[in-house]
Design an enzyme around this catalytic site. Structure first.
Site, short mmCIF file in Angstrom:
data_model
loop_
_atom_site.label_atom_id
_atom_site.label_comp_id
_atom_site.label_asym_id
_atom_site.label_seq_id
_atom_site.Cartn_x
_atom_site.Cartn_y
_atom_site.Cartn_z
N GLU A 289 0.82 -1.20 0.00
CA GLU A 289 0.00 0.00 0.00
C GLU A 289 0.86 1.26 0.00
O GLU A 289 0.44 2.31 -0.48
CB GLU A 289 -0.91 -0.01 1.25
CG GLU A 289 -2.36 0.28 0.92
CD GLU A 289 -3.30 0.07 2.08
OE1 GLU A 289 -4.34 -0.56 1.86
OE2 GLU A 289 -3.01 0.52 3.20
N HIS A 310 7.82 -26.87 -0.94
CA HIS A 310 7.24 -27.99 -1.68
C HIS A 310 6.08 -27.54 -2.57
O HIS A 310 5.26 -28.34 -2.97
CB HIS A 310 6.81 -29.08 -0.70
CG HIS A 310 7.99 -29.68 -0.01
ND1 HIS A 310 8.51 -30.91 -0.33
CD2 HIS A 310 8.80 -29.17 0.96
CE1 HIS A 310 9.56 -31.16 0.43
NE2 HIS A 310 9.77 -30.11 1.22
N LYS A 424 -14.07 0.36 -3.85
CA LYS A 424 -15.17 0.79 -2.97
C LYS A 424 -16.23 1.52 -3.78
O LYS A 424 -17.43 1.28 -3.62
CB LYS A 424 -14.65 1.75 -1.88
CG LYS A 424 -13.76 1.12 -0.85
CD LYS A 424 -13.44 2.13 0.24
CE LYS A 424 -12.32 1.64 1.12
NZ LYS A 424 -11.80 2.68 2.01
O1 PA5 Z 1 -3.36 1.64 5.81
C1 PA5 Z 1 -4.48 2.07 5.76
O2 PA5 Z 1 -4.74 3.24 6.10
C2 PA5 Z 1 -5.66 1.21 5.33
O3 PA5 Z 1 -5.27 -0.04 4.93
C3 PA5 Z 1 -6.65 1.08 6.47
O4 PA5 Z 1 -6.00 0.57 7.59
C4 PA5 Z 1 -7.83 0.18 6.11
O5 PA5 Z 1 -8.38 0.55 4.88
C5 PA5 Z 1 -8.90 0.28 7.19
O6 PA5 Z 1 -9.36 1.57 7.29
P1 PA5 Z 1 -10.18 2.12 8.53
O7 PA5 Z 1 -9.33 1.96 9.74
O8 PA5 Z 1 -10.46 3.54 8.21
O9 PA5 Z 1 -11.44 1.29 8.63
#
Ligand code: PA5
Length: 449
Positions: A289, A310, A424
């Site tokens: 990310e 394996h 989303k």
């Molecule tokens: O790293 C990030 O910010 C995202 O992966 C969030 O952790 C994830 O989308 C969850 O979001 P939220 O805590 O707003 O529900």
């Protein structure tokens, strides 16, 4: 106190040592930019000095809350997705007994997870188990609006309220969210839940050392002070004041960037201690990310050895040569188990009788590394002295700092995730969410084509 070690000597036949060192100044400058908050995404750099900033009073507060909840329940359901649950799961799975769920006597509530998927069967089966257990809920969402955890919370909140009554349920629910914004904050205020705040300047995937990780881990009985202390020691070691040659975060970031520039596009995090499975999941989110944007970024993957030797072992040895293998190794395991000798050596194992299982595991690690390097897969080795909270704290902070540096070296903002919105938007359009009428029409037309 021993510290984590990074060995990049097995990459030099793929990228010259001098080239890696050419990045040293840029890596140190990137570390400095993180510390001074002068680089890209600088409104999300609260995590950089989180370990040294956490006060004793905060830790005590988490521990007190944990003690109160622990007395009342057998299980705690952590509801969250991505950065709002992976840090907890990484630490909990690495440090828990492998068969915890089958142990008759447990000292602390077992941690269960929801909101990380929308499997109807998963949630139904979870409810079946929760019918038989006393449980609490820790619901975590920074935005407070993420659909997956919101659905799980709605379902489990209803379940808990039916099971113990609304008044008792209120005292078994903790909400961890933004100080002001989001639907979860509104619900928590209206219902009177105990709440903790996720700091504005800490993104989900860098939040394990905030209440996001520390509260559920304290409830699960983990030594959160050890975790924070390990991270704090690593904060010093990985600071821009430490010269490149002694700075593990800068070395790792520079090494993987040089390999990427030489055509190695996939990094596999390998373990020989399968308790690290979720640490790898956490690492994949952190790096994927943070770096995967602007058509750039190393694709982070993971394998659990020996199991995957394996299966994926064949590809790693002889498939397309675009791989980097990064091994996380534990120097000294916590248990002692010897291979027994047998009179009739039917399985032919007497030549290793008397050896520790871990000694054989370490030979598998060494043999695999040599084979994979011979097969043109550069190897980076990260070693922690032991598997405990303190060294996990070191390891996780090291990975976070290296990730920030690596993202800067790659020329991206490691602290945003604009690409996550696309799925989303489609999902909301398909669900005909109010406000999405235009997108609903567009997606329905697209599906008709
Ligand atoms: O790293 C990030 O910010 C995202 O992966 C969030 O952790 C994830 O989308 C969850 O979001 P939220 O805590 O707003 O529900």
């Amino acid at each position: 106190m021993e510290t984590l070690k990074v060995d990049i000597s097995k990459i030099f036949e793929f990228v010259p040592e001098a080239d890696v060192f050419d990045l040293s100044q840029k890596a140190i400058d990137s570390a400095k930019a993180l510390e001074n908050k002068s680089g890209k995404g600088n409104d999300f750099l609260g995590w950089v000095n989180l370990p040294s900033a956490i006060s004793d009073a905060e830790l005590k507060d988490f521990e007190n809350t944990a003690a109160l909840i622990s007395k009342k329940v057998d299980a705690v359901v952590v509801i969250g997705i991505g950065g709002s649950y992976l840090g907890t799961r990484a630490v909990a799975e690495a440090l828990s007994h492998s068969f915890l769920h089958l142990k008759k006597e447990r000292q602390h509530p077992v941690i269960l997870y929801a909101g990380q998927n929308m499997g109807e069967d998963y949630l139904t089966e979870l409810i079946e188990i929760l019918d038989t257990l006393k449980y609490a809920i820790v619901v975590i969402s920074k935005s407070g609006t993420t659909t997956e955890p919101a659905i799980a919370f709605r379902i489990l909140k209803n379940h808990l309220e039916k099971k113990v009554g609304k008044a008792a349920a209120k005292d078994l629910i903790i909400a961890i969210t933004d100080a002001r914004k989001g639907a979860l904050r509104v619900t928590a205020t209206n219902e009177g839940y105990k709440t903790y705040v996720i700091p504005d300047d800490v993104g989900g995937r860098y939040s394990v050392l905030t209440p996001v990780g520390l509260v559920p881990l304290a409830i699960g009985g983990f030594d959160i002070r050890g975790l924070v202390k390990g991270a704090m020691d690593m904060e010093k070691i990985c600071s821009s004041a430490t010269p490149f040659a002694k700075n593990p975060a800068c070395i790792y970031a520079a090494a993987r960037n040089m390999l990427y520039r030489s055509g190695k596009k996939i990094e596999i995090l390998a373990n020989y201690e399968n308790k690290f499975h979720y640490l790898a999941e956490w690492w994949k989110q952190l790096y994927g990310e943070s770096e995967g944007k602007k058509n750039r970024g190393i694709f982070p993957a993971s394998v659990d050895f020996s199991a995957d030797l394996h299966s994926m072992g064949q590809y790693i040895q002889q498939g397309e040569r675009h791989l980097i293998e990064t091994v996380v190794s534990v120097k000294e395991v916590n248990s002692k188990l010897l291979i027994p000798k047998e009179k009739e050596d039917l399985d032919g194992l007497n030549y290793i009788a008397g050896m520790h299982v871990d000694a054989v595991n370490k030979k598998a690690e060494l043999g695999t590394m040599l084979a994979h390097v011979d097969g043109n897969v550069p190897n980076i080795r990260i070693e922690i002295p032991k598997l405990n909270e303190y060294y996990l704290g070191q390891l996780m902070y090291f990975f976070e700092k290296a990730c920030g540096i690596s993202g800067y070296l790659m020329g991206v903002n490691p602290f945003d995730q604009p690409g996550v919105e696309d799925y989303k938007n489609n999902m909301f359009a398909l669900l005909e969410k109010p406000g999405y009428e235009k997108q609903t029409k567009a997606i329905q037309d697209k599906l008709k084509q």
